[in-house]
Motif scaffolding. Structure first.
Motif, short mmCIF file in Angstrom:
data_model
loop_
_atom_site.label_atom_id
_atom_site.label_comp_id
_atom_site.label_asym_id
_atom_site.label_seq_id
_atom_site.Cartn_x
_atom_site.Cartn_y
_atom_site.Cartn_z
N GLY A 42 -15.05 -62.79 22.89
CA GLY A 42 -14.62 -61.64 23.43
C GLY A 42 -14.56 -60.73 22.02
N PRO A 43 -13.83 -59.49 22.57
CA PRO A 43 -13.71 -58.30 21.25
C PRO A 43 -12.58 -58.85 20.38
N PRO A 44 -12.60 -58.29 19.32
CA PRO A 44 -11.45 -58.75 18.57
C PRO A 44 -9.96 -58.31 19.09
N GLY A 45 -8.90 -59.06 18.48
CA GLY A 45 -7.77 -58.88 19.07
C GLY A 45 -6.88 -57.65 18.64
N SER A 46 -6.96 -57.34 17.21
CA SER A 46 -6.22 -56.32 16.93
C SER A 46 -6.74 -55.81 15.50
N GLY A 47 -6.05 -54.82 14.74
CA GLY A 47 -6.52 -54.21 13.50
C GLY A 47 -7.57 -53.49 13.48
N ASP A 48 -8.07 -53.17 12.23
CA ASP A 48 -9.29 -52.58 12.02
C ASP A 48 -10.38 -52.95 12.71
N SER A 49 -10.62 -54.36 13.04
CA SER A 49 -11.61 -54.96 13.68
C SER A 49 -11.81 -54.48 14.92
N ASN A 50 -10.86 -53.95 15.68
CA ASN A 50 -11.05 -53.32 16.95
C ASN A 50 -11.95 -52.06 16.66
N ASN A 51 -11.64 -51.38 15.64
CA ASN A 51 -12.51 -50.24 15.27
C ASN A 51 -14.02 -50.46 15.28
N PHE A 52 -14.24 -51.56 14.59
CA PHE A 52 -15.59 -51.88 14.32
C PHE A 52 -16.13 -52.31 15.81
N TYR A 53 -15.25 -53.04 16.65
CA TYR A 53 -15.72 -53.59 17.97
C TYR A 53 -16.03 -52.33 18.96
N ARG A 54 -15.19 -51.34 18.81
CA ARG A 54 -15.36 -50.03 19.70
C ARG A 54 -16.60 -49.35 19.30
N LYS A 55 -16.73 -49.02 17.96
CA LYS A 55 -17.80 -48.46 17.32
C LYS A 55 -19.38 -48.93 17.77
N SER A 56 -19.22 -50.19 17.75
CA SER A 56 -20.61 -51.28 18.15
C SER A 56 -20.98 -50.77 19.52
N VAL A 57 -19.83 -50.81 20.67
CA VAL A 57 -19.97 -50.65 21.99
C VAL A 57 -20.48 -49.02 21.94
N TYR A 58 -20.07 -48.09 21.32
CA TYR A 58 -20.35 -46.69 21.34
C TYR A 58 -21.78 -46.54 20.61
N THR A 59 -22.38 -47.19 19.81
CA THR A 59 -23.43 -46.93 19.02
C THR A 59 -24.50 -47.69 19.95
N LYS A 60 -24.30 -48.88 20.48
CA LYS A 60 -25.36 -49.38 21.43
C LYS A 60 -25.69 -48.45 22.40
N GLU A 61 -24.87 -47.54 23.13
CA GLU A 61 -25.17 -46.46 24.07
C GLU A 61 -25.75 -45.14 23.72
N LEU A 62 -25.11 -44.61 22.27
CA LEU A 62 -25.36 -43.40 22.04
C LEU A 62 -25.97 -43.27 20.63
N GLY A 63 -26.35 -44.21 20.05
CA GLY A 63 -27.07 -44.45 18.58
C GLY A 63 -25.85 -44.23 17.63
N GLU A 64 -26.21 -44.02 16.28
CA GLU A 64 -25.35 -43.68 15.17
C GLU A 64 -24.65 -42.30 15.28
N PRO A 65 -23.27 -42.27 14.88
CA PRO A 65 -22.72 -41.06 15.07
C PRO A 65 -23.39 -40.20 13.79
N GLN A 66 -23.39 -38.91 14.06
CA GLN A 66 -23.61 -37.97 12.90
C GLN A 66 -22.58 -37.49 12.09
N SER A 67 -21.40 -37.58 12.49
CA SER A 67 -20.25 -37.30 11.80
C SER A 67 -19.09 -38.34 12.21
N ILE A 68 -18.13 -38.54 11.13
CA ILE A 68 -17.16 -39.47 11.25
C ILE A 68 -15.89 -38.97 10.87
N PHE A 69 -14.81 -38.69 11.62
CA PHE A 69 -13.60 -37.94 11.10
C PHE A 69 -12.54 -38.88 11.18
N PRO A 70 -12.11 -39.24 9.97
CA PRO A 70 -11.33 -40.51 9.87
C PRO A 70 -9.94 -40.25 10.25
N ARG A 71 -9.14 -41.15 10.12
CA ARG A 71 -7.92 -41.22 10.60
C ARG A 71 -6.94 -40.93 9.72
#
Length: 204
Positions: free
Chosen positions: A12-41
């Motif tokens: 399954g997906p990671p439980g918590s922390g920064d690993s959640n960000n990598f998991y969500r981004k992997s789901v996003y990029t699978k459907e949408l490709g690589e982001p052109q810009s990233i606005f950090p927290r």
């Protein structure tokens, strides 16, 4: 169609922390490709925003634009009331279709992602937030309205996301003008709004 649980690979997906960000981004990029810009927290309660280019020419003559997605809002559960009904996801991420991801739009999206936790509330399909002024310059659209995705890759993102065994909903941010009737609700108050099929939602 019968409801089916979301599925993910063994472990399954990671439980918590920064690993959640990598998991969500992997789901996003699978459907949408690589982001052109990233606005950090900026800070522990902020969210990252990813900007994915998209051709909107089929629905808008201007053509190119961006799909913005928050990355971090679903790390926290929202205060979903028992009256909200069954199968209401307590975690969410926001999506916004824009022409350009300028600083004002990014700031508004980050604020919307934090809003449920500021007011100890939640956002769901058909909810709206009335603002005292237009959040985007050059328009009189003062209402943020939240709907679910209808474009295929965006729907697949919503179907795939799971955090700590919780389903994650994707809410699309739309802007709308104030209704013709007078509203007694204070600016910033979130409430349900029954949407008619005759309502025209601008793409940006």
């Amino acid at each position: 169609m019968a409801w089916l649980p979301k599925k993910f690979p063994a472990g399954g997906p990671p439980g918590s922390g920064d690993s959640n960000n990598f998991y969500r981004k992997s789901v996003y990029t699978k459907e949408l490709g690589e982001p052109q810009s990233i606005f950090p927290r900026n800070g522990s309660d902020d969210v990252e925003v990813l900007a994915f280019p998209r051709d909107f020419s089929l629905i808008d003559p201007a053509g190119n634009g961006f799909v913005l997605l928050t990355n971090g809002m679903s790390d926290r559960r929202r205060a979903t009331p028992s009256t909200a009904g069954e199968n209401i996801e307590r975690r969410a991420e926001l999506m916004w279709y824009v022409r350009e991801p300028d600083a004002n739009i990014i700031s508004n999206l980050k604020w919307l992602a934090e809003y449920p936790f500021i007011d100890n509330t939640w956002l769901g399909f058909g909810h709206r937030i009335e603002m005292p002024w237009s959040p985007v310059s050059g328009t009189d659209f003062r209402i943020f309205m939240f709907l679910t995705p209808i474009i295929a890759p965006d729907k697949r993102i919503a179907e795939a996301l799971t955090i700590d065994d919780d389903d994650v909903t994707i809410l699309c941010v739309h802007r709308s003008p104030l209704p013709s009737m007078n509203s007694s609700r204070r600016p910033g108050w979130t409430h349900s709004w029954t949407c008619s099929t005759s309502v025209i939602i601008p793409p940006f």
